[in-house]
Design a protein around this motif. Sequence first.
Motif, PDB file in Angstrom:
ATOM      1  N   VAL A 185       0.850  -1.192   0.000  1.00 32.51           N
ATOM      2  CA  VAL A 185       0.000   0.000   0.000  1.00 32.51           C
ATOM      3  C   VAL A 185       0.882   1.237   0.000  1.00 32.51           C
ATOM      4  CG1 VAL A 185      -1.896  -1.175   1.170  1.00 32.51           C
ATOM      5  CG2 VAL A 185      -0.167   0.017   2.522  1.00 32.51           C
ATOM      6  N   ASP A 186       0.353   2.349  -0.509  1.00 30.65           N
ATOM      7  CA  ASP A 186       1.108   3.603  -0.546  1.00 30.65           C
ATOM      8  C   ASP A 186       0.875   4.402   0.726  1.00 30.65           C
ATOM      9  OD1 ASP A 186      -1.437   4.624  -0.819  1.00 30.65           O
ATOM     10  OD2 ASP A 186      -1.241   5.060  -2.962  1.00 30.65           O
ATOM     11  N   GLU A 187       1.333   5.670   0.736  1.00 31.75           N
ATOM     12  CA  GLU A 187       1.210   6.487   1.939  1.00 31.75           C
ATOM     13  C   GLU A 187      -0.237   6.793   2.296  1.00 31.75           C
ATOM     14  OE1 GLU A 187       1.736   9.198  -1.623  1.00 31.75           O
ATOM     15  OE2 GLU A 187       2.586   7.328  -0.842  1.00 31.75           O
ATOM     16  N   LYS A 188      -1.168   6.652   1.332  1.00 31.12           N
ATOM     17  CA  LYS A 188      -2.589   6.860   1.589  1.00 31.12           C
ATOM     18  C   LYS A 188      -3.324   5.561   1.877  1.00 31.12           C
ATOM     19  CE  LYS A 188      -2.768  10.999  -1.331  1.00 31.12           C
ATOM     20  NZ  LYS A 188      -3.423  11.648  -2.499  1.00 31.12           N
ATOM     21  N   LEU A 189      -2.561   4.480   2.074  1.00 33.89           N
ATOM     22  CA  LEU A 189      -3.089   3.147   2.356  1.00 33.89           C
ATOM     23  C   LEU A 189      -3.899   2.589   1.192  1.00 33.89           C
ATOM     24  CD1 LEU A 189      -4.138   3.496   6.111  1.00 33.89           C
ATOM     25  CD2 LEU A 189      -1.924   2.879   5.137  1.00 33.89           C
ATOM     26  N   GLU A 190      -3.625   3.075  -0.010  1.00 35.38           N
ATOM     27  CA  GLU A 190      -4.274   2.548  -1.201  1.00 35.38           C
ATOM     28  C   GLU A 190      -3.469   1.346  -1.725  1.00 35.38           C
ATOM     29  OE1 GLU A 190      -7.101   3.365  -2.510  1.00 35.38           O
ATOM     30  OE2 GLU A 190      -7.473   4.979  -1.063  1.00 35.38           O
ATOM     31  N   PRO A 191      -4.130   0.213  -2.008  1.00 31.74           N
ATOM     32  CA  PRO A 191      -3.412  -0.968  -2.487  1.00 31.74           C
ATOM     33  C   PRO A 191      -2.716  -0.698  -3.828  1.00 31.74           C
ATOM     34  CG  PRO A 191      -5.644  -1.524  -1.786  1.00 31.74           C
ATOM     35  CD  PRO A 191      -5.575  -0.032  -1.830  1.00 31.74           C
ATOM     36  N   LYS A 192      -1.500  -1.214  -3.942  1.00 27.07           N
ATOM     37  CA  LYS A 192      -0.730  -1.078  -5.173  1.00 27.07           C
ATOM     38  C   LYS A 192      -0.572  -2.417  -5.885  1.00 27.07           C
ATOM     39  CE  LYS A 192       2.848   1.624  -5.230  1.00 27.07           C
ATOM     40  NZ  LYS A 192       4.159   2.240  -4.900  1.00 27.07           N
ATOM     41  N   THR A 193      -0.166  -3.459  -5.148  1.00 25.49           N
ATOM     42  CA  THR A 193       0.016  -4.774  -5.754  1.00 25.49           C
ATOM     43  C   THR A 193       0.119  -5.814  -4.648  1.00 25.49           C
ATOM     44  OG1 THR A 193       1.379  -6.087  -7.279  1.00 25.49           O
ATOM     45  CG2 THR A 193       2.531  -4.617  -5.776  1.00 25.49           C
ATOM     46  N   VAL A 194       0.000  -7.071  -5.051  1.00 24.13           N
ATOM     47  CA  VAL A 194       0.169  -8.194  -4.127  1.00 24.13           C
ATOM     48  C   VAL A 194       1.607  -8.684  -4.236  1.00 24.13           C
ATOM     49  CG1 VAL A 194      -0.555 -10.543  -3.552  1.00 24.13           C
ATOM     50  CG2 VAL A 194      -2.255  -8.858  -4.272  1.00 24.13           C
ATOM     51  N   LEU A 195       2.285  -8.814  -3.109  1.00 26.82           N
ATOM     52  CA  LEU A 195       3.674  -9.258  -3.081  1.00 26.82           C
ATOM     53  C   LEU A 195       3.726 -10.778  -2.980  1.00 26.82           C
ATOM     54  CD1 LEU A 195       5.199  -6.660  -0.578  1.00 26.82           C
ATOM     55  CD2 LEU A 195       5.217  -6.576  -3.070  1.00 26.82           C
ATOM     56  N   VAL A 196       4.485 -11.385  -3.856  1.00 27.55           N
ATOM     57  CA  VAL A 196       4.684 -12.830  -3.806  1.00 27.55           C
ATOM     58  C   VAL A 196       5.985 -13.108  -3.062  1.00 27.55           C
ATOM     59  CG1 VAL A 196       3.394 -13.195  -5.929  1.00 27.55           C
ATOM     60  CG2 VAL A 196       5.859 -12.825  -6.048  1.00 27.55           C
ATOM     61  N   THR A 197       6.297 -14.385  -2.902  1.00 30.84           N
ATOM     62  CA  THR A 197       7.507 -14.771  -2.174  1.00 30.84           C
ATOM     63  C   THR A 197       8.746 -14.205  -2.853  1.00 30.84           C
ATOM     64  OG1 THR A 197       6.428 -16.825  -1.493  1.00 30.84           O
ATOM     65  CG2 THR A 197       8.831 -16.717  -1.289  1.00 30.84           C
TER      66      THR A 197
END
Length: 549
Positions: A185-197
Amino acid sequence: MVNALVVHETHLPKAQKGRAAQYVRMSTDYQRYSAQNQAAVIAAYAHAHEFSIVRTYADHGESGLRIKNRAGLTQLIQDITTGKADFDHVLVYDVSRWGRFQDTDESAHYEFLCKQAGIKVAYCAEQFDNDGSMLSNIMKNLKRVMAAEYSRELSVKVHAGICRYVSLGFQPGGPVSYGLQRVLVDEKLEPKTVLVTGDRKYLRTDHVRLEPGDSKEVAVVRWIFHRFLQVRSLKAVAAELNEHGVPRRSGKRWRGSSIGRIVRNENYLGNIVYNRHSRKLRGVKVRNPQSQWIKSENCFDPIVEPEVFLKVQKILAECRIDISQEEMLSRLRQTLKREGRLSPKIINSTPGLPSSKTYVYHFGSLRKAYRLVGYDSTRNCDFIESRQFWAERLSQFSSRIITELEGLCEVANFDPIRKRLRVNGIIDFYFKIARWHRPAKTSFSPQWAVQCRRLPAGWIVAIRLCEDNTAALDYLLLPTRPANSNMIRFGEKHLARHNIRRFKTVEALTRAMARRITGTDRASPATRKGRSKRAKQARSKRSAGHERC
């Protein structure tokens, strides 16, 4: 591995008035201490003092707190103390690259070993010469204390930062529990992407939060909690999952311990808990009291209802009974009197007796617990007691192989947990120990065994141990077996049958691995001649058999 140091002969100083080895260490990817920057400063120092750099020892991504897992420094000290060093100086960027040992006497000890062998250590980026003068000794000891103190201060700051990070509802790092996923998430808590291993954030303004993951995994987690309320057995739940072919995220089978970690995990309530355990400055891992835990509640949507979670915790608390060590030994002594012998299977199947792992946790090993109740096991457990020793040697061996391969081919990444080296994204090498087994009464030749349980297609790089598993005999390169094989057993006469290649030195093994990677591996004339001879003998035996028929 992308920033791994590769030193080419054309870039080395040409002066021949002195021979030197350089040691570089990089614990992180910070530009100041990158391997390239260290090498540049060392090369300038060598040119100014007319040294010719003949050897490089490197530790990539290793902490300077201890010498453990630092294969480069370990090999350097070993070459110097055994008289194999072909140089008279060791060039290091500065005192902190030599190490941030918490005991400054340890740092001085390794330098003294070099001095005792007639080899001088020079710190190229320091403002003093390591010439043994009073001023040099004062400055050097001061730098050692500063290097150690820097690690202590950094540890406190990092811990405080992570505690604040968790209190705000963010994931501090580490592996993610089954059924959950990391969301950037960014500084506004907006989702950006899903992190994989393997993924991580790079911007300071970004943060990582947890969320329910794959819907199938979420359904499995809910089923585990409700099924445990019915059967009240962790092993029974694990057995049902394995029976229905439900794999864990790692692909391994479910066990009672893995089910126990799930049903005790507050992440499934939407909470994040930190500082249950701590291991400061690579010391001993300790269990912290609950008052020191950092908990952030309702950080994301829960997977399990709070009522179900509390019922499960109540059942687990009722199943756990704490008894003293004297009572544990008393029950074990009664079991020995009744059964006549002891084994992990007998201990685990006896009602009212703690598990074998519990005895190992309290007494260090089962053999120690056996001795306390007067039982002498006939099983040879020497290798079990030396397992930690050979695990450390295997880590050093794998680090040395990687360092040797860096100059021959492109190394992609190394998984220290699975001991897997993946090259070019297609070839996997697994590092193992080939354990020596005592010959059976019906056989006069010893055997070796290599664990290969659930290893995908690839190659096994093994250290073969000598008799009684006390030292390394040689090195082996062999292909992995199908997924249903758990162990590869072979004798000295069966190396060719299992397509096992034997090497006396690490250098020869590394060259063979490089040829395998580049596709230029060919059997030697002697090997081809031996294979032809064995094939001819096999044909003659078959012909003789047909004639007898």
